[in-house]
Structures are given as C-alpha cells and as structure tokens.
Design a protein around this motif. Sequence first.
Motif, PDB file in Angstrom:
ATOM      1  N   ALA A 180       3.176  10.098  -9.067  1.00 31.14           N
ATOM      2  CA  ALA A 180       4.262  10.328 -10.010  1.00 31.14           C
ATOM      3  C   ALA A 180       3.858   9.912 -11.420  1.00 31.14           C
ATOM      4  O   ALA A 180       4.190  10.588 -12.385  1.00 31.14           O
ATOM      5  CB  ALA A 180       5.508   9.573  -9.573  1.00 31.14           C
ATOM      6  N   SER A 181       3.126   8.827 -11.548  1.00 30.93           N
ATOM      7  CA  SER A 181       2.727   8.380 -12.877  1.00 30.93           C
ATOM      8  C   SER A 181       1.488   9.107 -13.372  1.00 30.93           C
ATOM      9  O   SER A 181       1.268   9.208 -14.569  1.00 30.93           O
ATOM     10  CB  SER A 181       2.486   6.876 -12.873  1.00 30.93           C
ATOM     11  N   ALA A 182       0.684   9.661 -12.492  1.00 31.82           N
ATOM     12  CA  ALA A 182      -0.537  10.343 -12.894  1.00 31.82           C
ATOM     13  C   ALA A 182      -0.301  11.820 -13.195  1.00 31.82           C
ATOM     14  O   ALA A 182      -1.169  12.479 -13.741  1.00 31.82           O
ATOM     15  CB  ALA A 182      -1.581  10.216 -11.789  1.00 31.82           C
ATOM     16  N   ALA A 183       0.844  12.332 -12.845  1.00 32.83           N
ATOM     17  CA  ALA A 183       1.111  13.753 -13.077  1.00 32.83           C
ATOM     18  C   ALA A 183       1.246  14.031 -14.561  1.00 32.83           C
ATOM     19  O   ALA A 183       2.012  13.373 -15.256  1.00 32.83           O
ATOM     20  CB  ALA A 183       2.391  14.170 -12.347  1.00 32.83           C
ATOM     21  N   ALA A 233       0.833  -1.210   0.000  1.00 33.87           N
ATOM     22  CA  ALA A 233       0.000   0.000   0.000  1.00 33.87           C
ATOM     23  C   ALA A 233       0.867   1.260   0.000  1.00 33.87           C
ATOM     24  O   ALA A 233       0.551   2.247  -0.665  1.00 33.87           O
ATOM     25  CB  ALA A 233      -0.919  -0.012   1.206  1.00 33.87           C
ATOM     26  N   LEU A 234       1.954   1.225   0.736  1.00 34.17           N
ATOM     27  CA  LEU A 234       2.852   2.369   0.801  1.00 34.17           C
ATOM     28  C   LEU A 234       3.498   2.646  -0.557  1.00 34.17           C
ATOM     29  O   LEU A 234       3.524   3.787  -1.026  1.00 34.17           O
ATOM     30  CB  LEU A 234       3.930   2.118   1.860  1.00 34.17           C
ATOM     31  N   PHE A 235       3.991   1.629  -1.231  1.00 32.35           N
ATOM     32  CA  PHE A 235       4.596   1.790  -2.546  1.00 32.35           C
ATOM     33  C   PHE A 235       3.570   2.263  -3.574  1.00 32.35           C
ATOM     34  O   PHE A 235       3.860   3.083  -4.442  1.00 32.35           O
ATOM     35  CB  PHE A 235       5.264   0.497  -3.014  1.00 32.35           C
ATOM     36  N   ALA A 236       2.373   1.744  -3.501  1.00 29.35           N
ATOM     37  CA  ALA A 236       1.317   2.142  -4.435  1.00 29.35           C
ATOM     38  C   ALA A 236       0.962   3.615  -4.255  1.00 29.35           C
ATOM     39  O   ALA A 236       0.702   4.327  -5.216  1.00 29.35           O
ATOM     40  CB  ALA A 236       0.087   1.268  -4.237  1.00 29.35           C
TER      41      ALA A 236
END
Length: 106
Positions: A21-24, A12-15
């Motif tokens: 970062a990928s949605a920016a 959960a922490l990594f997600a």
Amino acid sequence: MRHMYLSSLLLALFATFSLPASAAPTAPAQPAVQAVVEQNVGKVDLNKASAAALQSELTGIGKAKAEAIVAYREAHGDFASVDELLEVKGIGKALLERNRDKLTVN
C-alpha cells in the motif's frame, strides 16, 4: 515462547499488508481540459477550417461542397453542432455519418 512466536507472526503479517500500500505509485490526475483536447486531436473544426482543409480531410467532400460549408458558416454563423452540417445543401445523412468521427465544433 508462544507469545513471542505469535507476536513475530503478527508483526510479519502487518508488514506484508502495509508494504504494498505504501509502495504503490500514485498516478497524477489529468485535467479534464487535456482529455477534451486529446479527443479533438486530428479532427476538423467546422467553425475554423478553410474550404481547402475541408476538401482534403473529409471523405466525399469536393471543392463545391467544401465551399458550400464555408459559405453556410459565413451566412449563418458558427455551427452549433456537427449535425447542423445537414443544413448545408449537398450534405446528406450518409455523408455526415461517413465523416462524423473526423469532425468537431469549437
């Protein structure tokens, strides 16, 4: 049990950190040429403007001074910088500073 709890917590922490970062969205880079053109929008080009344009767009420039600017340009060639306008008879530092933000040379 602890191992499974710790694994799910790490997942959960990594997600959480990877999603923003990928949605920016990425902004497209603007060419430097476009930035220069935008800076000169609405400015009077001393090397191209007619006497009428100089007279109507600049503060404190009447018909005689506008014609003197055009005559200087025709006699000496294109202006190398806005500061060269001081060489024109009747144009002083105060008048140049009053109009500096409206002027450009290309």
